[in-house]
Write an enzyme that holds these catalytic residues in place. Sequence first.
Site, short mmCIF file in Angstrom:
data_model
loop_
_atom_site.label_atom_id
_atom_site.label_comp_id
_atom_site.label_asym_id
_atom_site.label_seq_id
_atom_site.Cartn_x
_atom_site.Cartn_y
_atom_site.Cartn_z
N ASP A 42 3.59 -12.25 4.12
CA ASP A 42 3.14 -13.34 4.98
C ASP A 42 2.64 -12.76 6.31
O ASP A 42 1.63 -12.09 6.33
CB ASP A 42 4.26 -14.38 5.18
N ALA A 81 0.86 -1.18 0.00
CA ALA A 81 0.00 0.00 0.00
C ALA A 81 0.90 1.22 0.00
O ALA A 81 1.69 1.42 0.93
CB ALA A 81 -0.92 0.01 1.22
N HIS A 131 -2.57 8.05 0.76
CA HIS A 131 -1.21 8.37 1.20
C HIS A 131 -0.64 7.34 2.17
O HIS A 131 0.48 7.51 2.68
CB HIS A 131 -1.23 9.76 1.86
N LYS A 135 1.26 4.11 3.69
CA LYS A 135 2.44 3.35 3.28
C LYS A 135 2.58 2.14 4.20
O LYS A 135 2.92 2.28 5.38
CB LYS A 135 3.71 4.21 3.34
N LEU A 192 1.58 5.44 -2.07
CA LEU A 192 1.05 6.51 -2.90
C LEU A 192 1.19 6.15 -4.37
O LEU A 192 0.25 6.31 -5.17
CB LEU A 192 1.78 7.82 -2.60
N TYR A 193 2.35 5.64 -4.75
CA TYR A 193 2.59 5.29 -6.14
C TYR A 193 3.78 4.33 -6.24
O TYR A 193 4.51 4.10 -5.27
CB TYR A 193 2.87 6.53 -6.99
N LEU A 194 3.97 3.77 -7.41
CA LEU A 194 5.13 2.93 -7.75
C LEU A 194 5.89 3.64 -8.85
O LEU A 194 5.31 4.03 -9.87
CB LEU A 194 4.67 1.55 -8.22
N GLY A 195 7.20 3.82 -8.66
CA GLY A 195 8.02 4.50 -9.65
C GLY A 195 8.21 3.67 -10.91
O GLY A 195 7.72 2.54 -11.03
N THR A 196 8.96 4.22 -11.85
CA THR A 196 9.11 3.57 -13.17
C THR A 196 10.57 3.26 -13.50
O THR A 196 10.88 2.97 -14.66
CB THR A 196 8.53 4.48 -14.26
N GLY A 197 11.46 3.31 -12.52
CA GLY A 197 12.88 3.06 -12.77
C GLY A 197 13.25 1.60 -12.71
O GLY A 197 12.42 0.71 -12.48
#
Length: 610
Positions: free
Chosen positions: A161, A65, A154, A156, A67-72
Amino acid sequence: MIRNAVQILEQSNCLPFTNNFSWLQNVAPTFSLHGEQVSILHKPEEFYQTLLDRCKKAQKRIMLASLYLGTGPLEKELVHAIESQMDQIKNLKVNILLDANRGSRGKENSRTMLMPLVKNEEQCKISLFHTPSLRGPLKYLLPARYNELVGLQHMKLYLFDDSIIISGANLSEDYFTNRQDRYIMISECKDLADFYWDLIQHISDVSLELDKSDNLTPRAYHPFKSSKRTYVDFARSKIWGYYENRIMNNKSSQNKKGKSHDTLVFPLLELPPLGVHQDSHVTERVLEAAEEGSKVTVSTGYFNLTDQYASSILYRSQAYYRILMAHPSANGFLKARGLASGIPSAYTGLALRFFQNIKSTNASERVIMLEYARPGWTFHAKGLWYTPIGESSPLLTLVGSSNFGSRSVRRDLEMQAAILTTNPSLRKRLAEEETSLIDLSSQFNEEVASDPNRKPALWKVVQQGRKIALQSKSIAMGNIEGLLTVSFFVGIMIHQGFVLICFFILLSQVSTNPVHCNEINNLLEGKNDFHANKRQADCSPILQEEAPTGRPRILSEEDRKKLQTRLFEGLLHFGTVVNHIDTFIMDKSRMILKSLGKMATSEEDPRFDI
């Protein structure tokens, strides 16, 4: 108050609550564990490596969970690790929750990054929460980035498991390399893991689902196309209803606490779009519960304390406070483009205002402000450490996503955890975490705030023009009057622009928030108070039936009255908003005009020196 509670806690293996601290178990689910199950990560690369290793080893479930997932490349490696583990373990469940607007920003974004995982819908569930506050024409008028101002998911939280990482860090390269945050990992605590897993499932159920074609579809009510009231009521009952049930289970779970347990964890929630403000209320009470002479460190990446938090610190507590925040060079917006480039300077202004409040309340001896600065790094650590009087290590910490600012209380979904412990080893490690951040900070005061490098670029341009004019000795009162006149009309234009924006917002609300016609009639006739009456009428949409092809739809008298009703409600609802914006713009205009006037009559003003 807190110290007394812990003294009793230390004397018993059952971790009881005393009367003066029993409110925590009444407002939050309670989980007990041993302090050795809690690990504190210190470095971004350590955080990333733990995420990667846990994804590769997960056997039952993975939940992310953020805010976002980067693209690198680092983010792609993380996605690949999850995909590989899903291929190897067919009963592995994956649940990912992001924000819909932030996760959709740009051509390559979080959604495109997650496409490899969506192919297996039986194992993977990807959800993007969209705030119900962004709707109507405003939804389509606000461009990317700016639409995120309305509200975000927002939280995190990262679960593998039966282990959980509670953090303020997002899933992108800077958070894995040179952006300092906090990361608390709780290992092998099934009850707590089950709680968080189910909580994120409930939030996912009221979010938009990402499919193989990169489309977002609602799982239940649509967050911005359905009635706002319908969506909010459903989402609140789904999420907060689950949370309240877990609070009610606290008493029944007391007997399950292990005799060797010395640590309690209280998950906290803030859901402003749904009218839930539990985390902020708990935070206020913790601030005010700190005894005179005790020590509290409050850390935030973006300093903008709410009035309630500021009042708790300055007026309703006698503890010693250290407020830790980002130096402008460590602010995440330092290299931002456009208007966002001025944000670090704006935070300096907010910090200066709070510093002046400290002085005016004679609290300078017990409240100090610190700025974290580390070359090449940015600062995003947030949370609270509480140390009782006469002791050297914290026994309570708050950790999570909240920045203790206005957004955290009024806009965004937030999650924190309060951790209370008597475990000597854990308390020592919490002290080391706190000290490691303090050691890289320096004290903030008025002299620091007056540094020319902290001034917004706009003021530098104004001052440079003033210096040129003074050097040429060509300033005349006529020119100054012209400058003031132009400034005034520019302010009026900005003001009118905000009013037009409010009108567009009004139009969006007219189509979503109906009220009964009789209430408006009674209001206009002075028979009752509009806001005090509960709506009792049917709130079904006006135009449910489509007009026959080629023929215009003629509104009936009843439909016309309903449309008028919605328009009146929009006017009543946003009249207050427009009034606030009017006041804000005119106040700022007066401040600018006053500053320009001083520039005309003063040869030197140190506040504007470059």
